[in-house]
Design a protein around this motif. Sequence first.
Motif, PDB file in Angstrom:
ATOM      1  N   TYR A 115       0.693  -1.071  -0.026  1.00  8.19           N
ATOM      2  CA  TYR A 115      -0.066  -0.079  -0.256  1.00  8.19           C
ATOM      3  C   TYR A 115       0.754   1.358   0.023  1.00  8.19           C
ATOM      4  N   CYS A 116       0.204   2.305  -0.329  1.00  6.32           N
ATOM      5  CA  CYS A 116       1.074   3.738  -0.573  1.00  6.32           C
ATOM      6  C   CYS A 116       1.040   4.201   0.967  1.00  6.32           C
ATOM      7  N   ARG A 118       1.773   7.343   1.590  1.00 10.40           N
ATOM      8  CA  ARG A 118       1.340   8.616   1.687  1.00 10.40           C
ATOM      9  C   ARG A 118      -0.226   8.644   2.299  1.00 10.40           C
ATOM     10  N   CYS A 121      -3.327   9.011   0.403  1.00 13.25           N
ATOM     11  CA  CYS A 121      -3.735   8.257  -0.511  1.00 13.25           C
ATOM     12  C   CYS A 121      -4.466   7.085  -0.240  1.00 13.25           C
ATOM     13  N   GLN A 124      -3.651   3.215  -0.939  1.00 12.66           N
ATOM     14  CA  GLN A 124      -3.861   2.815  -2.269  1.00 12.66           C
ATOM     15  C   GLN A 124      -3.027   1.754  -2.598  1.00 12.66           C
ATOM     16  N   LEU A 126      -0.268  -0.580  -4.824  1.00 11.73           N
ATOM     17  CA  LEU A 126       0.800  -0.198  -5.506  1.00 11.73           C
ATOM     18  C   LEU A 126       0.858  -1.200  -6.614  1.00 11.73           C
ATOM     19  N   TYR A 143       4.998   1.725  -7.689  1.00 11.12           N
ATOM     20  CA  TYR A 143       4.388   3.105  -8.369  1.00 11.12           C
ATOM     21  C   TYR A 143       2.864   2.985  -7.500  1.00 11.12           C
ATOM     22  N   CYS A 144       2.560   4.313  -7.123  1.00 13.55           N
ATOM     23  CA  CYS A 144       1.048   4.463  -6.466  1.00 13.55           C
ATOM     24  C   CYS A 144       0.501   5.479  -7.843  1.00 13.55           C
ATOM     25  N   ARG A 146      -2.214   6.772  -7.383  1.00 14.86           N
ATOM     26  CA  ARG A 146      -3.235   7.731  -7.007  1.00 14.86           C
ATOM     27  C   ARG A 146      -2.193   8.972  -6.825  1.00 14.86           C
ATOM     28  N   CYS A 147      -1.134   9.233  -6.222  1.00 15.20           N
ATOM     29  CA  CYS A 147      -0.347  10.169  -6.098  1.00 15.20           C
ATOM     30  C   CYS A 147       0.635  10.392  -7.241  1.00 15.20           C
ATOM     31  N   ASP A 149       3.647   8.764  -7.585  1.00  9.46           N
ATOM     32  CA  ASP A 149       5.062   8.774  -7.172  1.00  9.46           C
ATOM     33  C   ASP A 149       5.629   7.612  -7.084  1.00  9.46           C
ATOM     34  N   TYR A 151       8.022   4.611  -4.772  1.00  9.95           N
ATOM     35  CA  TYR A 151       8.492   4.655  -3.228  1.00  9.95           C
ATOM     36  C   TYR A 151       9.429   3.267  -3.483  1.00  9.95           C
TER      37      TYR A 151
END
Length: 252
Positions: A115-116, A118, A121, A124, A126, A143-144, A146-147, A149, A151
């Motif tokens: 999960y993200c 953030r 998010c 969300q 990944l 990769y997320c 939603r945002c 970005d 990680y």
Amino acid sequence: MEDDQYTSDSGSELSEYWIDTFLGIKGHEYFCDIDIEYITDKFNLTGLNEQVERISQVIDYIIDETDVSQLTDELREIYDSNARVLYGLVHARFILTPRGLQRMMEKYKKADFGYCARVHCQLQHLLPVGLSDICGVCSVKLYCPRCEDLYNPKSSRHAMIDGAFFGTSFPAMFFQQYPHLQPSHPTERYVPKMFGFKIHEYAKLARWQEQQRRSLQKRLADRGLETINTANGYVYPEDDDDEGDEEMEEQS
């Protein structure tokens, strides 16, 4: 690489055992099961002989065409190491196919990739992605959508996986295939506050100016230039103007 197309009984116990063992290793949860027919199709292996040594023997090793009892421990270790690399590189191609995307979609829905982190998010799910399609360049990232970005994986076991085993195109292809799974962008943003009050814009500007000043000081120090004359928040090299004046005098 030989021109013959490799064939194997997909029901082979050893081939299932090797793949099941590979997928069962802790940290390999990101990988999906590749069809034996896909691995043995020479078209899907185009160019991989330049990245994997003894590719013919390695394929035979994966699909149970090798008499393991006849291999020395050293040779078996070499085959096993090359088999993992080959499986990863073929995996990056397989997950761009309809069957591969379907299997990765099932893992995505189960949050096998995590999960993200953030807050906005809202957990969300990944997707794995590589920053390069060449082995040894960078480890896998997450990769997320939603945002939008990237990680680093939380687990060190996942962080050891090569990003080339997922490729740079997977997330984009995934949402091209399943646009209904594309989440909306978050509308909430964190606003720094002190005792319930927003920080004044001038305070943000002052922090930015201080950051720029320190950055300039560092660049000058890296070049061996002394920094003085900090008027108006700027830093100038001590001797630049003098050197320029001397050059003008010489030219005149």
